[in-house]
Design a protein around this motif. Structure first.
Motif, PDB file in Angstrom:
ATOM      1  N   LEU A  14       0.829  -1.186   0.000  1.00 45.44           N
ATOM      2  CA  LEU A  14       0.000   0.000   0.000  1.00 45.44           C
ATOM      3  C   LEU A  14       0.877   1.255   0.000  1.00 45.44           C
ATOM      4  CD1 LEU A  14      -2.684  -0.949   2.685  1.00 45.44           C
ATOM      5  CD2 LEU A  14      -2.630  -1.509   0.243  1.00 45.44           C
ATOM      6  N   SER A  15       0.352   2.294  -0.625  1.00 44.95           N
ATOM      7  CA  SER A  15       1.032   3.591  -0.626  1.00 44.95           C
ATOM      8  C   SER A  15       0.074   4.664  -0.133  1.00 44.95           C
ATOM      9  CB  SER A  15       1.506   3.959  -2.038  1.00 44.95           C
ATOM     10  OG  SER A  15       2.429   3.018  -2.531  1.00 44.95           O
ATOM     11  N   CYS A  16       0.651   5.688   0.455  1.00 50.20           N
ATOM     12  CA  CYS A  16      -0.123   6.840   0.913  1.00 50.20           C
ATOM     13  C   CYS A  16       0.674   8.094   0.547  1.00 50.20           C
ATOM     14  CB  CYS A  16      -0.359   6.773   2.412  1.00 50.20           C
ATOM     15  SG  CYS A  16      -1.038   8.278   3.140  1.00 50.20           S
ATOM     16  N   THR A  17       0.120   8.878  -0.355  1.00 48.08           N
ATOM     17  CA  THR A  17       0.800  10.091  -0.800  1.00 48.08           C
ATOM     18  C   THR A  17       0.192  11.304  -0.110  1.00 48.08           C
ATOM     19  OG1 THR A  17       1.245   9.096  -2.947  1.00 48.08           O
ATOM     20  CG2 THR A  17       1.436  11.482  -2.787  1.00 48.08           C
ATOM     21  N   ALA A  18       1.062  12.146   0.435  1.00 42.72           N
ATOM     22  CA  ALA A  18       0.617  13.315   1.194  1.00 42.72           C
ATOM     23  C   ALA A  18       0.876  14.600   0.425  1.00 42.72           C
ATOM     24  CB  ALA A  18       1.332  13.366   2.529  1.00 42.72           C
ATOM     25  N   SER A  19      -0.049  15.535   0.576  1.00 42.59           N
ATOM     26  CA  SER A  19       0.158  16.865   0.011  1.00 42.59           C
ATOM     27  C   SER A  19       0.852  17.732   1.043  1.00 42.59           C
ATOM     28  CB  SER A  19      -1.181  17.489  -0.370  1.00 42.59           C
ATOM     29  OG  SER A  19      -1.949  17.704   0.796  1.00 42.59           O
ATOM     30  N   GLY A  20       1.389  18.855   0.634  1.00 44.00           N
ATOM     31  CA  GLY A  20       1.996  19.785   1.561  1.00 44.00           C
ATOM     32  C   GLY A  20       3.476  19.536   1.791  1.00 44.00           C
TER      33      GLY A  20
END
Length: 125
Positions: free
Chosen positions: A20-26
């Motif tokens: 699984l991947s989780c991409t964050a903004s900011g």
């Protein structure tokens, strides 16, 4: 404001692997610990794994120890969860979350203030 977007879920068989991947903004991703939680139908959301901001320390729930690995790439603003030897009881919606504190990677829902929308993982027997 932080936005988290999970991906990588799917339908697999017992014993398979999934990442699984989780991409964050900011621009603050590298400052905060991150975590994965999961929620199976009819059950409460439970802690899976967490990792400190620089990735030096990781923590796992008892049910996934030795099978799952949490990691992060701060240059890519991305959190990962490598899941091996999957079991039907791993079936759940998996969520990534950002810690409220810069120095603490807790195991409770209340320790985290931003959440992704979740990605479904289904493990067939």
């Amino acid at each position: 404001q932080v936005q988290l977007v999970e991906s990588g879920g799917g339908l697999v068989q017992t014993g398979d692997s999934l990442r699984l991947s989780c991409t964050a903004s900011g621009r603050t991703f590298s400052v905060y610990p991150m975590a994965w939680f999961r929620q199976a139908p009819g059950k409460e959301r439970e802690f899976v794994a967490s990792i400190l901001s620089m990735g030096g320390s990781t923590y796992y729930g008892d049910s996934v120890k030795g099978r799952f690995t949490i990691s992060r790439d701060n240059a890519k603003n991305t959190l990962y969860l490598q899941m091996n030897s999957l079991k039907p009881e791993d079936t759940a919606v998996y969520y990534c979350a950002k810690s409220q504190l810069t120095y603490y990677a807790g195991t409770s829902l209340q320790d985290y203030d931003y959440w992704g929308q979740g990605t479904q993982v289904t493990v067939s027997s």
